[in-house]
Enzyme design. Sequence first.
Site, short mmCIF file in Angstrom:
data_model
loop_
_atom_site.label_atom_id
_atom_site.label_comp_id
_atom_site.label_asym_id
_atom_site.label_seq_id
_atom_site.Cartn_x
_atom_site.Cartn_y
_atom_site.Cartn_z
N HIS A 1 -7.50 9.44 -2.27
CA HIS A 1 -6.91 9.36 -0.93
C HIS A 1 -7.81 9.95 0.15
O HIS A 1 -7.84 9.46 1.29
CB HIS A 1 -5.54 10.07 -0.93
CG HIS A 1 -4.60 9.59 0.13
ND1 HIS A 1 -3.24 9.60 -0.01
CD2 HIS A 1 -4.82 9.07 1.37
CE1 HIS A 1 -2.67 9.11 1.09
NE2 HIS A 1 -3.61 8.79 1.93
N TYR B 1 2.93 9.77 -0.29
CA TYR B 1 4.02 9.19 0.51
C TYR B 1 5.39 9.47 -0.14
O TYR B 1 6.42 9.29 0.51
CB TYR B 1 3.86 7.67 0.69
CG TYR B 1 2.58 7.22 1.35
CD1 TYR B 1 1.70 8.12 1.95
CD2 TYR B 1 2.24 5.88 1.39
CE1 TYR B 1 0.52 7.69 2.54
CE2 TYR B 1 1.06 5.44 2.00
CZ TYR B 1 0.20 6.35 2.56
OH TYR B 1 -0.97 5.92 3.15
N ASP C 1 0.85 -1.20 0.00
CA ASP C 1 0.00 0.00 0.00
C ASP C 1 0.88 1.24 0.00
O ASP C 1 1.60 1.50 0.96
CB ASP C 1 -0.88 -0.01 1.26
CG ASP C 1 -1.84 1.17 1.28
OD1 ASP C 1 -2.90 1.07 0.62
OD2 ASP C 1 -1.53 2.19 1.93
N LYS D 1 -2.61 5.72 -4.24
CA LYS D 1 -3.73 6.64 -3.99
C LYS D 1 -3.49 7.95 -4.71
O LYS D 1 -2.38 8.49 -4.68
CB LYS D 1 -3.87 6.90 -2.47
CG LYS D 1 -3.93 5.61 -1.66
CD LYS D 1 -4.12 5.84 -0.18
CE LYS D 1 -3.74 4.59 0.59
NZ LYS D 1 -2.31 4.48 0.91
N1 LIG Z 1 -5.50 6.12 3.58
C1 LIG Z 1 -4.96 6.88 4.51
O1 LIG Z 1 -5.29 8.07 4.65
C2 LIG Z 1 -3.92 6.28 5.40
C3 LIG Z 1 -3.54 6.96 6.57
C4 LIG Z 1 -2.60 6.36 7.41
C5 LIG Z 1 -2.08 5.12 7.07
N2 LIG Z 1 -2.44 4.49 5.90
C6 LIG Z 1 -1.85 3.18 5.50
O2 LIG Z 1 -1.88 2.27 6.60
C7 LIG Z 1 -0.56 1.88 6.91
C8 LIG Z 1 -0.38 1.59 8.38
O3 LIG Z 1 -0.67 2.69 9.17
P1 LIG Z 1 0.41 3.44 10.09
O4 LIG Z 1 1.69 3.43 9.36
O5 LIG Z 1 -0.21 4.71 10.48
O6 LIG Z 1 0.47 2.63 11.43
P2 LIG Z 1 0.38 1.16 12.02
O7 LIG Z 1 0.56 0.11 11.00
O8 LIG Z 1 -0.83 1.14 12.86
O9 LIG Z 1 1.64 1.18 13.01
C9 LIG Z 1 2.95 1.25 12.52
C10 LIG Z 1 3.90 1.31 13.69
O10 LIG Z 1 3.79 0.11 14.46
C11 LIG Z 1 5.06 -0.51 14.58
N3 LIG Z 1 4.86 -1.96 14.47
C12 LIG Z 1 4.20 -2.64 13.51
N4 LIG Z 1 4.21 -3.96 13.76
C13 LIG Z 1 4.90 -4.12 14.92
C14 LIG Z 1 5.25 -5.26 15.69
N5 LIG Z 1 4.90 -6.50 15.33
N6 LIG Z 1 5.97 -5.06 16.83
C15 LIG Z 1 6.33 -3.81 17.22
N7 LIG Z 1 6.04 -2.70 16.52
C16 LIG Z 1 5.31 -2.85 15.38
C17 LIG Z 1 5.89 0.01 13.43
O11 LIG Z 1 7.25 0.06 13.80
P3 LIG Z 1 8.37 -0.87 13.08
O12 LIG Z 1 8.58 -0.29 11.74
O13 LIG Z 1 9.54 -0.74 13.99
O14 LIG Z 1 7.83 -2.26 13.05
C18 LIG Z 1 5.33 1.42 13.26
O15 LIG Z 1 5.96 2.31 14.14
C19 LIG Z 1 0.29 3.05 6.40
O16 LIG Z 1 1.65 2.72 6.28
C20 LIG Z 1 -0.40 3.34 5.10
O17 LIG Z 1 -0.03 2.41 4.11
C21 LIG Z 1 -3.38 5.05 5.09
#
Ligand SMILES: NC(=O)c1ccc[n+]([C@@H]2O[C@H](COP(=O)([O-])OP(=O)(O)OC[C@H]3O[C@@H](n4cnc5c(N)ncnc54)[C@H](OP(=O)(O)O)[C@@H]3O)[C@@H](O)[C@H]2O)c1
Length: 296
Positions: A109, A51, A46, A76
């Site tokens: 997006h 980004y 994704d 997106k």
């Molecule tokens: N459509 C939108 O508007 C929108 C908005 C926000 C996000 N997104 C998408 O959703 C994805 C995920 O959201 P997000 O990046 O906000 O947050 P998330 O996936 O909820 O959390 C990511 C964080 O959690 C840590 N993490 C993940 N797995 C782990 C594990 N097993 N153990 C320990 N730490 C862990 C990661 O660190 P490490 O790297 O150290 O593992 C990172 O700091 C984004 O990357 C993006 O692709 C979309």
Amino acid sequence: MILNETFALADGISIPKLGLGTWRIDDAAVVQVVRDALAIGYRHFDTAQAYGNERGVGKGLRASGIARDELFVTTKLAAESKTYADAKSRIDGSLHALGLDHIDLMLIHSPQPWTEFREGGNFDAGNLEAWRALEEAQQAGKLRAIGVSNFERGDLDNILRHGTVKPAVNQVLAHVGNTPFDLIDYCRAKDVLVEAYSPVAHGAALQHPMLVELAAKYGVGVAQLCIRYCLQLGLLPLPKSTNADHMRSNAGVDFDISEDDMSALRGSGDAIDYGEASAFPVFGKPRQVAQSSANA
Ligand SMILES: NC(=O)c1ccc[n+]([C@@H]2O[C@H](COP(=O)([O-])OP(=O)(O)OC[C@H]3O[C@@H](n4cnc5c(N)ncnc54)[C@H](OP(=O)(O)O)[C@@H]3O)[C@@H](O)[C@H]2O)c1
């Protein structure tokens, strides 16, 4: 294993049930992150124009030598792109940046530009223009499926009423303690798959005592519990990680959360407060700082 399982989109296209998020991984670093994820077995990625890492994501995918039809790539359309001509040119820009001849799924997006996110402005006409550009790109074979992100019910209705193609997906903020159940039900009724972004609350869920305790009961990590929660709700989670051990563990979700525990997690909205991590930090918009009571 979850990495081999798929959901079927309304138009029959298969989408892997777990995807790797890439937000805030820079363009140079994401190449190796994608390669690590592919080696673990991830096939769904994704990214987004916003980004700034489509080039790196594409480079990592192309360097793998894995057949294109085994990969699923979502990107997106920039939230500020609300005219047909701009959207059309940006779709081609994504294909170019990714270095691919087609994209599996492309989403609008956000229904509003980030600077006006949830401010009440009406962007229905602009969203229909962007949607028409996506529909035409799908017709032309550049995009296999098209969808939306951050769309609320009214935003979705606009496309459902006036578009020709129905959105295949709505990608929304959803994690334990902050799950938009009404919107999820509405999407499901319209046959729109809901993807859960930030499934571990940007990492804030990892320290939450209630979740730490529940994860220990199942002998799993908190991230695994959070991802499994989304899957049991029928959502497609998109956890982000740059760490191969975390990616591997996030794919180890072949356990069942009991109905009682799911019910407790579903009802945890008031009990769980992740502070700032609960709210989506909007691109390009100064963060609203809550007034302390001393200033009131
Ligand atoms: N459509 C939108 O508007 C929108 C908005 C926000 C996000 N997104 C998408 O959703 C994805 C995920 O959201 P997000 O990046 O906000 O947050 P998330 O996936 O909820 O959390 C990511 C964080 O959690 C840590 N993490 C993940 N797995 C782990 C594990 N097993 N153990 C320990 N730490 C862990 C990661 O660190 P490490 O790297 O150290 O593992 C990172 O700091 C984004 O990357 C993006 O692709 C979309």
